[in-house]
Design an enzyme around this catalytic site. Sequence first.
Site, PDB file in Angstrom:
ATOM      1  N   TYR A 158      75.666-100.860 -61.857  1.00  0.00           N
ATOM      2  CA  TYR A 158      75.135-102.188 -61.542  1.00  0.00           C
ATOM      3  C   TYR A 158      73.912-101.988 -60.624  1.00  0.00           C
ATOM      4  CZ  TYR A 158      75.770-107.186 -60.161  1.00  0.00           C
ATOM      5  OH  TYR A 158      75.631-108.530 -59.933  1.00  0.00           O
ATOM      6  N   ASP A 192      70.072-102.408 -59.170  1.00  0.00           N
ATOM      7  CA  ASP A 192      68.911-103.284 -59.036  1.00  0.00           C
ATOM      8  C   ASP A 192      67.649-102.474 -59.350  1.00  0.00           C
ATOM      9  OD1 ASP A 192      70.012-105.755 -58.440  1.00  0.00           O
ATOM     10  OD2 ASP A 192      70.294-105.246 -56.334  1.00  0.00           O
ATOM     11  N   ARG A 248      73.742-120.413 -63.627  1.00  0.00           N
ATOM     12  CA  ARG A 248      72.591-120.799 -62.816  1.00  0.00           C
ATOM     13  C   ARG A 248      71.489-121.402 -63.682  1.00  0.00           C
ATOM     14  NH1 ARG A 248      71.812-114.568 -60.417  1.00  0.00           N
ATOM     15  NH2 ARG A 248      72.073-113.589 -62.417  1.00  0.00           N
ATOM     16  N   ARG A 255      77.541-107.461 -52.380  1.00  0.00           N
ATOM     17  CA  ARG A 255      76.096-107.537 -52.609  1.00  0.00           C
ATOM     18  C   ARG A 255      75.476-108.669 -51.778  1.00  0.00           C
ATOM     19  NH1 ARG A 255      73.745-105.702 -57.382  1.00  0.00           N
ATOM     20  NH2 ARG A 255      72.597-107.631 -57.725  1.00  0.00           N
ATOM     21  N   GLU A 313      71.589-120.064 -67.689  1.00  0.00           N
ATOM     22  CA  GLU A 313      72.143-118.733 -67.959  1.00  0.00           C
ATOM     23  C   GLU A 313      73.643-118.852 -68.221  1.00  0.00           C
ATOM     24  OE1 GLU A 313      70.447-115.944 -65.127  1.00  0.00           O
ATOM     25  OE2 GLU A 313      72.312-114.812 -65.185  1.00  0.00           O
ATOM     26  N   ARG A 361      79.195-107.178 -69.715  1.00  0.00           N
ATOM     27  CA  ARG A 361      79.101-108.622 -69.710  1.00  0.00           C
ATOM     28  C   ARG A 361      77.760-108.981 -70.327  1.00  0.00           C
ATOM     29  NH1 ARG A 361      82.755-112.155 -70.266  1.00  0.00           N
ATOM     30  NH2 ARG A 361      82.296-114.065 -69.143  1.00  0.00           N
ATOM     31  N   ARG A 413      76.029-114.060 -42.922  1.00  0.00           N
ATOM     32  CA  ARG A 413      75.254-114.028 -41.675  1.00  0.00           C
ATOM     33  C   ARG A 413      75.647-115.160 -40.750  1.00  0.00           C
ATOM     34  NH1 ARG A 413      70.362-114.256 -44.800  1.00  0.00           N
ATOM     35  NH2 ARG A 413      69.970-112.101 -45.401  1.00  0.00           N
TER      36      ARG A 413
HETATM   37  P1  FAD Z   1      66.974-102.009 -69.334  1.00  0.00           P
HETATM   38  O1  FAD Z   1      66.020-102.958 -68.730  1.00  0.00           O
HETATM   39  O2  FAD Z   1      68.233-102.541 -69.931  1.00  0.00           O
HETATM   40  O3  FAD Z   1      66.179-101.167 -70.439  1.00  0.00           O
HETATM   41  C1  FAD Z   1      66.820-100.426 -71.448  1.00  0.00           C
HETATM   42  C2  FAD Z   1      65.992-100.571 -72.691  1.00  0.00           C
HETATM   43  O4  FAD Z   1      66.529 -99.691 -73.682  1.00  0.00           O
HETATM   44  C3  FAD Z   1      66.048-101.981 -73.292  1.00  0.00           C
HETATM   45  O5  FAD Z   1      64.736-102.476 -73.467  1.00  0.00           O
HETATM   46  C4  FAD Z   1      66.764-101.775 -74.634  1.00  0.00           C
HETATM   47  O6  FAD Z   1      66.288-102.637 -75.642  1.00  0.00           O
HETATM   48  C5  FAD Z   1      66.441-100.318 -74.927  1.00  0.00           C
HETATM   49  N1  FAD Z   1      67.429 -99.701 -75.824  1.00  0.00           N
HETATM   50  C6  FAD Z   1      68.764 -99.648 -75.656  1.00  0.00           C
HETATM   51  N2  FAD Z   1      69.328 -99.016 -76.706  1.00  0.00           N
HETATM   52  C7  FAD Z   1      68.331 -98.660 -77.532  1.00  0.00           C
HETATM   53  C8  FAD Z   1      68.286 -97.989 -78.787  1.00  0.00           C
HETATM   54  N3  FAD Z   1      69.392 -97.603 -79.418  1.00  0.00           N
HETATM   55  N4  FAD Z   1      67.078 -97.801 -79.367  1.00  0.00           N
HETATM   56  C9  FAD Z   1      65.932 -98.224 -78.779  1.00  0.00           C
HETATM   57  N5  FAD Z   1      65.917 -98.868 -77.594  1.00  0.00           N
HETATM   58  C10 FAD Z   1      67.108 -99.077 -76.982  1.00  0.00           C
HETATM   59  N6  FAD Z   1      67.374-106.335 -60.239  1.00  0.00           N
HETATM   60  C11 FAD Z   1      66.726-106.612 -59.079  1.00  0.00           C
HETATM   61  O7  FAD Z   1      66.274-105.694 -58.389  1.00  0.00           O
HETATM   62  N7  FAD Z   1      66.553-107.911 -58.674  1.00  0.00           N
HETATM   63  C12 FAD Z   1      67.018-108.975 -59.394  1.00  0.00           C
HETATM   64  O8  FAD Z   1      66.836-110.118 -58.995  1.00  0.00           O
HETATM   65  C13 FAD Z   1      67.711-108.701 -60.611  1.00  0.00           C
HETATM   66  N8  FAD Z   1      68.196-109.705 -61.367  1.00  0.00           N
HETATM   67  C14 FAD Z   1      68.830-109.434 -62.540  1.00  0.00           C
HETATM   68  C15 FAD Z   1      69.305-110.490 -63.300  1.00  0.00           C
HETATM   69  C16 FAD Z   1      69.944-110.244 -64.507  1.00  0.00           C
HETATM   70  C17 FAD Z   1      70.439-111.410 -65.328  1.00  0.00           C
HETATM   71  C18 FAD Z   1      70.127-108.913 -64.954  1.00  0.00           C
HETATM   72  C19 FAD Z   1      70.845-108.627 -66.247  1.00  0.00           C
HETATM   73  C20 FAD Z   1      69.663-107.845 -64.196  1.00  0.00           C
HETATM   74  C21 FAD Z   1      69.027-108.091 -62.980  1.00  0.00           C
HETATM   75  N9  FAD Z   1      68.505-107.053 -62.208  1.00  0.00           N
HETATM   76  C22 FAD Z   1      67.863-107.325 -61.011  1.00  0.00           C
HETATM   77  C23 FAD Z   1      68.647-105.643 -62.614  1.00  0.00           C
HETATM   78  C24 FAD Z   1      67.469-105.113 -63.440  1.00  0.00           C
HETATM   79  O9  FAD Z   1      67.319-105.888 -64.603  1.00  0.00           O
HETATM   80  C25 FAD Z   1      67.747-103.662 -63.809  1.00  0.00           C
HETATM   81  O10 FAD Z   1      67.944-102.874 -62.648  1.00  0.00           O
HETATM   82  C26 FAD Z   1      66.636-102.988 -64.622  1.00  0.00           C
HETATM   83  O11 FAD Z   1      66.034-103.833 -65.537  1.00  0.00           O
HETATM   84  C27 FAD Z   1      67.250-101.811 -65.356  1.00  0.00           C
HETATM   85  O12 FAD Z   1      66.268-101.081 -66.065  1.00  0.00           O
HETATM   86  P2  FAD Z   1      66.733-100.030 -67.159  1.00  0.00           P
HETATM   87  O13 FAD Z   1      65.505 -99.374 -67.657  1.00  0.00           O
HETATM   88  O14 FAD Z   1      67.823 -99.185 -66.607  1.00  0.00           O
HETATM   89  O15 FAD Z   1      67.457-100.888 -68.299  1.00  0.00           O
HETATM   90  N1  UDP Z   2      78.550-114.883 -56.418  1.00  0.00           N
HETATM   91  C1  UDP Z   2      79.308-116.012 -56.227  1.00  0.00           C
HETATM   92  N2  UDP Z   2      78.695-117.213 -56.024  1.00  0.00           N
HETATM   93  C2  UDP Z   2      77.353-117.334 -56.006  1.00  0.00           C
HETATM   94  C3  UDP Z   2      76.569-116.182 -56.195  1.00  0.00           C
HETATM   95  C4  UDP Z   2      77.203-114.967 -56.408  1.00  0.00           C
HETATM   96  O1  UDP Z   2      80.528-115.938 -56.260  1.00  0.00           O
HETATM   97  O2  UDP Z   2      76.840-118.457 -55.827  1.00  0.00           O
HETATM   98  C5  UDP Z   2      79.254-113.602 -56.643  1.00  0.00           C
HETATM   99  C6  UDP Z   2      79.515-113.355 -58.138  1.00  0.00           C
HETATM  100  O3  UDP Z   2      80.735-112.643 -58.264  1.00  0.00           O
HETATM  101  C7  UDP Z   2      78.354-112.483 -58.519  1.00  0.00           C
HETATM  102  C8  UDP Z   2      78.204-111.613 -57.275  1.00  0.00           C
HETATM  103  O4  UDP Z   2      78.472-112.517 -56.192  1.00  0.00           O
HETATM  104  O5  UDP Z   2      78.616-111.729 -59.677  1.00  0.00           O
HETATM  105  C9  UDP Z   2      76.864-110.957 -57.081  1.00  0.00           C
HETATM  106  O6  UDP Z   2      75.865-111.961 -57.056  1.00  0.00           O
HETATM  107  P1  UDP Z   2      74.353-111.640 -57.398  1.00  0.00           P
HETATM  108  O7  UDP Z   2      73.556-112.856 -57.119  1.00  0.00           O
HETATM  109  O8  UDP Z   2      73.970-110.376 -56.709  1.00  0.00           O
HETATM  110  O9  UDP Z   2      74.462-111.408 -58.965  1.00  0.00           O
HETATM  111  P2  UDP Z   2      73.359-110.994 -60.070  1.00  0.00           P
HETATM  112  O10 UDP Z   2      72.053-111.611 -59.649  1.00  0.00           O
HETATM  113  O11 UDP Z   2      73.349-109.496 -60.087  1.00  0.00           O
HETATM  114  O12 UDP Z   2      73.911-111.582 -61.320  1.00  0.00           O
END
Ligand code: FAD
Ligand code: UDP
Length: 367
Positions: free
Chosen positions: A347, A349, A279, A170, A299, A247, A174
């Site tokens: 996984y 985005d 982080r 991911r 986090e 996780r 560079r």
């Molecule tokens: P979710 O957002 O998980 O929505 C599912 C919803 O269903 C939730 O609100 C949940 O409460 C509800 N639900 C589940 N079960 C039930 C039930 N039984 N009854 C009623 N409701 C229910 N993507 C990026 O593009 N850029 C980023 O920088 C980025 N950073 C991230 C950082 C973190 C820490 C995490 C965890 C994800 C990150 N993502 C990022 C990914 C992004 O969050 C997801 O791609 C996106 O939110 C997924 O949307 P979704 O609708 O599939 O799931």
């Molecule tokens: N990662 C790492 N060091 C860093 C940042 C990321 O080893 O400083 C690795 C780690 O395994 C992580 C993966 O790269 O789970 C993907 O990173 P990303 O920032 O895309 O994770 P997310 O924002 O989805 O948690």
Amino acid sequence: MYDYLIVGAGLFGSVFAYEANKRGKQCLVIDKRNHIGGNIYTEDIEGINVHKYGAHIFHTNNKQIWDYVHQFADFNRYTNSPVANYKGEIYNLPFNMNTFHKLWGSVTPNEAKQKIADQKKAANITTARNLEEQAISLVGTDIYEKLIKGYTEKQWGRSAKDLPAFIIKRLPVRFTYDNNYFNDRYQGIPIGGYTKLIEKMLASSTVRLNTDYFEEKEALDKLANRVVYTGMIDQYFDYCHGTLEYRSLTFDTKVLEETDNFQGNAVVNYTDRETAYTRIIEHKHFEFGTQKKTVITKEYPSEWKPGNEPYYPINDTRNNEVYKKYQTLANQEKHVIFGGRLATYKYYDMHQVIGAALTTVAKEFGE
Ligand code: FAD
Ligand code: UDP
């Protein structure tokens, strides 16, 4: 009666609802949480849009998806450039000439490439079968030890040898002095926060919060012709093929009254194994905020247990095999559409979730 019951007011459910509404369909959107937006939810604290479920930066290479999200919000020019803090030493991410220069004093790309090639050779890696081997073959052992191993093992709670190689791919590597975390052409943060964007998507739907699908499934199912399910796929089938592993994370958010700038960057990764969090996010920097106070979030990763929020699927071999069995069952459930990060165990985005939702819509409406 509704045309669709949408379980989950996250990004997938909300895009589906918006598109179904546009085609004259009635949607009931439920979520067990007390807010819309799923994991992209942002909340105003002290005038700062706080990313309640971790840093969310929108990025995509797909112009159609970039144009699509602009229907709902304007985006700023934020470019993600996290820094890594390894026991007090600061390195630029993703891995680029600034990182190589700081670590080895490399000045030219060829010097850095040679260093990596030597370390890869010494580690005796020919094919990368897991995350550790993939990382060493991309950036060598020094970077692996300082910036990847500790972070990865606390993030995933497993040895990097037991994790799939794709996770580390991911991150760009560079040989230029470019600290942009993403290679995508388009990137930014919605001005005013992500929640506003979701509000617009759900404007024509009926939304019921604090409603867990499984607590009143029979009654809810009767309200609609079809169901869009975005929760955990193993839970939908009552874990009949065993539990999938996820996780989880805990977020510790604090308002700092005495400082307007805590760390000088939106995202700082703590890459050593000993610091319990992965982080620290300082939210104001996503929007170039000038407030007198600041809000930070630490986090902490943890293993998912029933009752916790499942944030990341763990796509190792065992889990992917279990998922396939659930997918077979899902294909037989003709009145239910499974979508999003949890129901497809991917996984994803945000841009990928939007792309998947739009593909699902096209299929559903025969377009
Ligand atoms: P979710 O957002 O998980 O929505 C599912 C919803 O269903 C939730 O609100 C949940 O409460 C509800 N639900 C589940 N079960 C039930 C039930 N039984 N009854 C009623 N409701 C229910 N993507 C990026 O593009 N850029 C980023 O920088 C980025 N950073 C991230 C950082 C973190 C820490 C995490 C965890 C994800 C990150 N993502 C990022 C990914 C992004 O969050 C997801 O791609 C996106 O939110 C997924 O949307 P979704 O609708 O599939 O799931
Ligand atoms: N990662 C790492 N060091 C860093 C940042 C990321 O080893 O400083 C690795 C780690 O395994 C992580 C993966 O790269 O789970 C993907 O990173 P990303 O920032 O895309 O994770 P997310 O924002 O989805 O948690």
